[in-house]
Design a protein around this motif. Structure first.
Motif, short mmCIF file in Angstrom:
data_model
loop_
_atom_site.label_atom_id
_atom_site.label_comp_id
_atom_site.label_asym_id
_atom_site.label_seq_id
_atom_site.Cartn_x
_atom_site.Cartn_y
_atom_site.Cartn_z
N LYS A 1 0.83 -1.21 0.00
CA LYS A 1 0.00 0.00 0.00
C LYS A 1 0.86 1.25 0.00
N ALA A 2 1.93 1.24 0.79
CA ALA A 2 2.81 2.39 0.88
C ALA A 2 3.57 2.65 -0.42
N LYS A 3 3.84 1.57 -1.18
CA LYS A 3 4.62 1.72 -2.41
C LYS A 3 3.77 1.92 -3.66
N CYS A 4 2.45 1.76 -3.55
CA CYS A 4 1.60 1.89 -4.74
C CYS A 4 1.60 3.33 -5.24
N PRO A 5 2.05 3.58 -6.48
CA PRO A 5 2.08 4.95 -6.99
C PRO A 5 0.69 5.54 -7.25
N TYR A 6 -0.34 4.69 -7.21
CA TYR A 6 -1.71 5.17 -7.45
C TYR A 6 -2.51 5.30 -6.17
N GLY A 7 -1.87 5.06 -5.03
CA GLY A 7 -2.53 5.25 -3.74
C GLY A 7 -3.62 4.24 -3.46
N LEU A 8 -3.52 3.04 -4.03
CA LEU A 8 -4.55 2.03 -3.83
C LEU A 8 -4.40 1.35 -2.46
N ASP A 9 -5.53 0.92 -1.91
CA ASP A 9 -5.52 0.10 -0.70
C ASP A 9 -5.32 -1.34 -1.17
N THR A 10 -4.07 -1.70 -1.42
CA THR A 10 -3.76 -2.97 -2.07
C THR A 10 -4.24 -4.20 -1.29
N PRO A 11 -4.04 -4.26 0.02
CA PRO A 11 -4.54 -5.44 0.75
C PRO A 11 -6.05 -5.63 0.60
N ALA A 12 -6.79 -4.53 0.65
CA ALA A 12 -8.25 -4.62 0.48
C ALA A 12 -8.60 -5.07 -0.94
N LEU A 13 -7.85 -4.59 -1.91
CA LEU A 13 -8.09 -4.96 -3.31
C LEU A 13 -7.79 -6.44 -3.53
N LEU A 14 -6.74 -6.94 -2.91
CA LEU A 14 -6.41 -8.36 -3.01
C LEU A 14 -7.54 -9.22 -2.45
N LYS A 15 -8.03 -8.86 -1.28
CA LYS A 15 -9.10 -9.64 -0.65
C LYS A 15 -10.37 -9.61 -1.49
N LYS A 16 -10.66 -8.45 -2.06
CA LYS A 16 -11.85 -8.32 -2.91
C LYS A 16 -11.74 -9.24 -4.12
N ASN A 17 -10.55 -9.30 -4.72
CA ASN A 17 -10.35 -10.17 -5.88
C ASN A 17 -10.42 -11.64 -5.51
N LEU A 18 -9.90 -11.99 -4.33
CA LEU A 18 -9.98 -13.39 -3.89
C LEU A 18 -11.42 -13.81 -3.66
N GLU A 19 -12.20 -12.96 -3.03
CA GLU A 19 -13.61 -13.26 -2.78
C GLU A 19 -14.36 -13.47 -4.09
N ASP A 20 -14.10 -12.62 -5.06
CA ASP A 20 -14.77 -12.75 -6.36
C ASP A 20 -14.31 -14.01 -7.08
N TYR A 21 -13.04 -14.32 -6.98
CA TYR A 21 -12.46 -15.52 -7.61
C TYR A 21 -13.14 -16.77 -7.07
N LYS A 22 -13.31 -16.82 -5.75
CA LYS A 22 -13.97 -17.98 -5.12
C LYS A 22 -15.46 -18.04 -5.46
N ALA A 23 -16.11 -16.90 -5.41
CA ALA A 23 -17.56 -16.88 -5.59
C ALA A 23 -17.99 -17.18 -7.03
N ASN A 24 -17.19 -16.73 -8.01
CA ASN A 24 -17.65 -16.80 -9.39
C ASN A 24 -16.83 -17.67 -10.33
N PHE A 25 -15.63 -18.07 -9.89
CA PHE A 25 -14.77 -18.80 -10.83
C PHE A 25 -14.25 -20.13 -10.27
N VAL A 26 -13.82 -20.15 -9.02
CA VAL A 26 -13.29 -21.39 -8.42
C VAL A 26 -13.94 -21.59 -7.05
N PRO A 27 -15.16 -22.05 -7.03
CA PRO A 27 -15.93 -22.16 -5.77
C PRO A 27 -15.27 -23.04 -4.71
N ASN A 28 -14.50 -24.03 -5.13
CA ASN A 28 -13.91 -24.97 -4.16
C ASN A 28 -12.50 -24.62 -3.73
N LEU A 29 -12.08 -23.41 -4.03
CA LEU A 29 -10.72 -23.01 -3.66
C LEU A 29 -10.56 -23.00 -2.14
#
Length: 339
Positions: free
Chosen positions: A311-339
């Motif tokens: 998060k501190a190094k992101c040049p775009y000021g993104l909340d990277t940990p939150a973005l990672l978790k959001k992507n993991l949740e979507d990945y499990k819910a819509n693409f790999v349910p048994n992950l």
């Protein structure tokens, strides 16, 4: 063919610049073929970096006998004058040349200046005096550093992310470079792979006579698309404008550009892939993003320490940990349910 004058450098380059980062992923023979095909079809500007593994070596092999007919820019990520000279000599050797047209500081967290303790800018001036580099440039992903570089009057070119997803701050940078007679080199014209309609991207860039886009090319089919635009340039028709607006709506807000400057992660998470997985699966579905290997990479997100380094190094000021978790949740819910 559209051309761009690179500000006070006086260099005139084709509107189709060749971004040589992707050729590190293909064989030397394939890379040399692509580079030479680009040159013989009118592309005269090639951008690389010391950081791009063997990209410089491949350019050196491709243009051993046509060096004086092309313009090359490369980059150093050096933090000290000593490392600057090491990078420069390595680049000259790999590129098989005795000079570099535009030598750029590669995404520094600050704007190098004469007299700085790092010694970087003074080293660049000396290299220019020796004839080893002809023009001094800077690349960045940080608006503040880019703005400082323009205002300083020290740099002849700025390389910055710019596409039709750009907002007012990026458009302002383009105009500030125009006023300063500074070349503007547009990287990530396809937004790191999120823009899929190259004709729309080209038509957008064509509006700006001081913007020199560099398109990342890895496949001959990609090169052929951009070569075709040299003879039949796409125009901003109503259809293309509608496509651009639709993409802006879909990609509005926070999204990972995949630049990788947040890495490495202490837990080994592939942030530049995992933090944009949802967008990639929806905009460019690929079986490679659903393999057992990629599933394990996504699962690593569960080990995130919330250390905040990314998060501190992101040049775009993104909340990277939150973005990672959001992507993991979507990945499990819509693409790999048994992950």
């Amino acid at each position: 063919m559209l051309t761009v004058r690179m500000g006070k450098t006086g260099l005139v380059v084709s509107k189709n610049g060749f971004g040589a980062l992707p050729i590190q992923r293909i064989s030397k023979a394939e890379a040399v073929y692509l580079l030479q095909k680009a040159f013989y079809n009118g592309i005269n500007y090639f951008d690389t970096a010391r950081y791009y593994t063997d990209s410089e070596e491949k350019l050196g092999a491709a243009f051993a006998y046509t060096r004086d007919k092309i313009i090359i820019s490369t980059k150093t990520g050096a933090q000290t004058a000593e490392d600057f000279w090491k990078d420069l000599e390595t680049s000259l050797t790999k590129l098989n040349t005795d000079y570099i047209d535009i030598y750029q500081f590669h995404n520094p967290a600050f704007c190098p200046r004469p007299g700085g303790e790092d010694g970087l800018y003074d080293a660049a001036l000396e290299a220019k005096k020796q004839g080893k580099i002809r023009h001094i440039g800077i690349t960045n992903h940080r608006l503040a550093v880019a703005e400082e570089a323009i205002a300083s009057g020290l740099y002849e070119t700025l390389q910055f992310p710019f596409s039709y997803l750009a907002g007012e701050p990026e458009l302002k940078l383009v105009e500030e470079c125009r006023k300063a007679d500074m070349g503007f080199i547009a990287m990530k014209g396809l937004a790191g792979g999120l823009i899929h309609h190259s004709a729309s991207a080209y038509a957008f860039m064509a509006q700006f006579d001081n913007v020199a886009p560099i398109w990342g090319v890895q496949r001959e089919s990609e090169l052929d698309e951009f070569l075709a635009y040299q003879t039949c340039p796409p125009e901003l028709t109503g259809e293309i404008k509608d496509r651009i607006e639709a993409d802006k709506q879909e990609l509005a807000g926070d999204f990972c550009r995949g630049c990788g400057y947040c890495m490495p992660c202490p837990q080994g998470i592939q942030i530049n892939n995992c933090a944009r997985m949802s967008l990639m699966l929806r905009r460019a579905p690929s079986a490679a993003n659903l393999t057992p290997e990629m599933q394990q990479e996504m699962k690593k997100i569960e080990t995130c320490l919330e250390c905040g380094q990314c998060k501190a190094k992101c040049p775009y000021g993104l909340d990277t940990p939150a973005l990672l978790k959001k992507n993991l949740e979507d990945y499990k819910a819509n693409f790999v349910p048994n992950l």
